[in-house]
Design a protein around this motif. Structure first.
Motif, mmCIF file in Angstrom:
data_model
loop_
_atom_site.group_PDB
_atom_site.id
_atom_site.type_symbol
_atom_site.label_atom_id
_atom_site.label_comp_id
_atom_site.label_asym_id
_atom_site.label_seq_id
_atom_site.Cartn_x
_atom_site.Cartn_y
_atom_site.Cartn_z
ATOM 1 N N THR A 97 0.864 -1.184 0.000
ATOM 2 C CA THR A 97 0.000 0.000 0.000
ATOM 3 C C THR A 97 0.904 1.239 0.000
ATOM 4 O O THR A 97 2.116 1.123 0.219
ATOM 5 N N GLY A 98 0.316 2.402 -0.182
ATOM 6 C CA GLY A 98 1.103 3.631 -0.166
ATOM 7 C C GLY A 98 1.838 3.800 1.155
ATOM 8 O O GLY A 98 3.026 4.132 1.188
ATOM 9 N N ALA A 132 8.518 -5.095 -7.092
ATOM 10 C CA ALA A 132 7.714 -4.417 -6.065
ATOM 11 C C ALA A 132 6.559 -3.686 -6.726
ATOM 12 O O ALA A 132 6.755 -2.943 -7.684
ATOM 13 N N ILE A 133 5.362 -3.928 -6.225
ATOM 14 C CA ILE A 133 4.174 -3.284 -6.787
ATOM 15 C C ILE A 133 3.575 -2.354 -5.742
ATOM 16 O O ILE A 133 3.338 -2.773 -4.602
ATOM 17 N N VAL A 134 3.369 -1.115 -6.112
ATOM 18 C CA VAL A 134 2.889 -0.130 -5.148
ATOM 19 C C VAL A 134 1.536 0.420 -5.600
ATOM 20 O O VAL A 134 1.344 0.738 -6.780
ATOM 21 N N ALA A 135 0.625 0.533 -4.647
ATOM 22 C CA ALA A 135 -0.682 1.117 -4.925
ATOM 23 C C ALA A 135 -0.508 2.608 -5.185
ATOM 24 O O ALA A 135 0.079 3.313 -4.368
ATOM 25 N N GLY A 136 -0.995 3.065 -6.323
ATOM 26 C CA GLY A 136 -0.846 4.480 -6.653
ATOM 27 C C GLY A 136 -1.810 5.345 -5.864
ATOM 28 O O GLY A 136 -2.723 4.847 -5.203
ATOM 29 N N PHE A 137 -1.559 6.660 -5.878
ATOM 30 C CA PHE A 137 -2.567 7.664 -5.504
ATOM 31 C C PHE A 137 -2.866 7.747 -4.019
ATOM 32 O O PHE A 137 -3.716 8.497 -3.597
ATOM 33 N N GLN A 138 -2.085 7.003 -3.195
ATOM 34 C CA GLN A 138 -2.411 7.003 -1.772
ATOM 35 C C GLN A 138 -1.172 7.156 -0.904
ATOM 36 O O GLN A 138 -0.063 6.840 -1.301
ATOM 37 N N GLY A 139 -1.414 7.649 0.291
ATOM 38 C CA GLY A 139 -0.335 7.777 1.255
ATOM 39 C C GLY A 139 -0.901 7.772 2.657
ATOM 40 O O GLY A 139 -2.050 7.350 2.874
ATOM 41 N N THR A 148 -4.606 8.710 3.160
ATOM 42 C CA THR A 148 -4.999 9.871 2.343
ATOM 43 C C THR A 148 -4.932 9.507 0.857
ATOM 44 O O THR A 148 -4.319 8.506 0.492
ATOM 45 N N THR A 149 -5.558 10.323 0.020
ATOM 46 C CA THR A 149 -5.348 10.177 -1.431
ATOM 47 C C THR A 149 -4.819 11.500 -1.992
ATOM 48 O O THR A 149 -5.040 12.569 -1.424
ATOM 49 N N LEU A 150 -4.120 11.380 -3.125
ATOM 50 C CA LEU A 150 -3.428 12.538 -3.709
ATOM 51 C C LEU A 150 -4.281 13.313 -4.691
ATOM 52 O O LEU A 150 -3.793 14.234 -5.326
ATOM 53 N N GLY A 151 -5.533 12.934 -4.873
ATOM 54 C CA GLY A 151 -6.378 13.592 -5.886
ATOM 55 C C GLY A 151 -6.448 12.723 -7.126
ATOM 56 O O GLY A 151 -5.553 11.918 -7.387
ATOM 57 N N ARG A 152 -7.534 12.911 -7.893
ATOM 58 C CA ARG A 152 -7.779 12.079 -9.068
ATOM 59 C C ARG A 152 -6.577 12.084 -10.008
ATOM 60 O O ARG A 152 -5.974 13.120 -10.248
ATOM 61 N N THR A 158 2.630 9.391 -7.625
ATOM 62 C CA THR A 158 3.258 8.343 -6.819
ATOM 63 C C THR A 158 4.469 7.775 -7.556
ATOM 64 O O THR A 158 5.548 7.586 -6.985
ATOM 65 N N ALA A 159 4.290 7.516 -8.860
ATOM 66 C CA ALA A 159 5.356 6.884 -9.636
ATOM 67 C C ALA A 159 6.591 7.777 -9.706
ATOM 68 O O ALA A 159 7.718 7.319 -9.488
#
Ligand code: ASP
Ligand code: MG
Length: 433
Positions: A97-98, A132-139, A148-152, A158-159
């Motif tokens: 996860t983020g 390694a696979i990371v869920a985008g858009f979150q932290g 939290t999310t970084l916005g649409r 994230t990348a």
């Protein structure tokens, strides 16, 4: 051995077939001897569907903390499904996860900003031989300990943040088109792919409606001098390189300016945006202090303004109109704010229009070519498109038009600047939602 960060958008992993296709591509990069970090968005239109679901159970104001919990579930599904698909190909992958990936943000739900990135666990996982696979858009925020999310569209950011923190040379952004086009290929089917574009121009395009890259991703890449390679996950074609146009060298002392062609093309593209609305405040007293009162109250309500136009008052009673554009979804709030201050400021009325579109012509070459504005307005006039508002920067001209004329205006300007290609642009997937 080099480290590659690859980001796959939702339309690249919209179903099991898509996930398997992307998994093959990732394993290929790994087999070529690279360390591979993957950032993935939620499958297909999952994020929109989750938002629809929230609206179905509560059509009022929803708690932003809970919305973030809900939306981050979308990326949790895609990251783990992708890892499972990679295992099926005989390689090893671990999803994170983020917050597990060390993406630390401020506490603003729905549009959190990155504060720190500590990808220690990603390093360890790579060192152990994993993809390694990371869920985008979150932290995660340290103070509130909330997700939290970084916005649409935030997975792009994230990348690039991981690419920077891990010292990657560049970051690959995979989507459903072959790269950055001179216009949205869904509207202009003769748009052509750019081989390279400067991050300065890409910033203007992203800020003015081009959805191919998240604006903050481009800002981040420019600031930390990460080259982006925007390409399709459905083809092997070389995509578009977004090159930081700083005179500085990158981390390896490599002079980035050498990679920018000496003669940049005049125009790099036409961007459009349908998400704006226009407000006109009518008959504002034309004496010092009134614009400040209006914009002060809008600022207090955190309304995001874009274009602002005020005319000199030609009428004897020293009154003027002030118009500005803002995101449609802040329209109601802005109207409320203005109604509250109407008596105090003493303007006559407020007009609201959300049937507008914004068209922007972007090109670094326009700095030194004064003929561009004439050619631009000439094209719009020949297409019968009336102009509502105009704004410019050093490398951009934008106009507001009627929403129903926007597509036709985009095509006319694209043609007038000889941007049309002979072949049709390919759109491989995605619903454009
Ligand atoms: N899934 C999120 C969205 O649709 C984040 C992203 O795609 O980058 O906005
Ligand atoms: Mg998405």
């Amino acid at each position: 051995m080099s480290l590659i960060v690859q980001k796959f958008g939702g339309s690249s992993v919209s179903d099991a077939e898509g996930v398997k296709r992307v998994a093959r591509r990732i394993v290929e990069a790994k087999n070529q001897g690279h360390d591979v970090v993957v950032v993935v968005s939620a499958m297909g239109d999952t994020t929109d569907e989750l938002l629809d679901l929230a609206a179905e159970v509560n059509n009022g104001a929803q708690a932003s903390r809970e919305l973030d919990m809900l939306l981050t579930a979308g990326e949790r599904i895609s990251m783990s499904v992708l890892a499972i698909a990679i295992h099926g190909l005989g390689a090893t992958a671990q999803s994170f996860t983020g917050s597990q990936a060390g993406i630390i943000t401020d506490g603003v739900h729905g549009s959190a900003r990155l504060v720190e990135v500590h990808p220690d666990r990603i390093r360890e996982s790579l060192d152990a031989g994993n993809i390694a696979i990371v869920a985008g858009f979150q932290g995660m925020n340290r103070q509130t300990r909330d997700i939290t999310t970084l916005g649409r569209g935030g997975s792009d950011t994230t990348a690039v943040a991981l690419a920077s923190a891990l010292g990657a040379d560049f970051c690959e952004i995979y989507s459903d088109v072959d790269g950055v086009f001179t216009a949205d290929p869904r509207i202009v089917n003769t748009a052509h792919k750019l081989n390279e574009v400067s991050s300065e121009e890409m910033l203007e395009m992203a800020a003015n409606g081009a959805k191919i890259l998240h604006l903050r991703c481009v800002e981040y890449a420019r600031r930390f001098k990460i080259k982006l390679h925007v390409r399709s996950s459905f083809s092997d074609l070389e995509g578009t390189w977004v090159i930081p146009n700083s005179t500085d060298a990158d981390a390896d002392g490599h002079d980035l300016t050498k990679e920018i062609p000496l003669e940049q093309p005049l125009i790099s593209g036409v961007a459009h945006d349908r998400t704006q609305a226009k407000i006109t405040v009518v008959d504002v007293p034309d004496v010092p202090g009134y614009a400040s009162k209006i914009f002060g109250s809008l600022n207090d309500a955190k309304i995001n303004l874009d274009m602002i136009v005020q005319n000199v008052s030609t009428r004897s009673e020293a009154r003027t109109d002030i118009s500005f554009t803002l995101p449609q979804d802040q329209g109601d709030e802005a109207l409320e704010v203005l109604e509250k201050v109407q008596d105090d400021i003493g303007f006559a009325s407020i007009e609201y229009n959300d049937a507008i579109g914004k068209l922007s012509l972007v090109g670094a070459g326009m700095k030194s070519n004064p003929g561009v504005s004439f050619q631009f307005f000439d094209a719009l006039s020949k297409a019968g498109v009336n102009i509502d508002m105009i704004s410019t920067s050093e490398i951009r001209i934008s106009v507001i038009t009627r929403a129903d004329l926007l597509d036709q205006a985009v095509r006319a300007v694209h043609t007038a600047f000889n941007l049309d290609s002979e072949t049709e642009a390919t759109v491989y997937g995605g619903t454009g939602r």
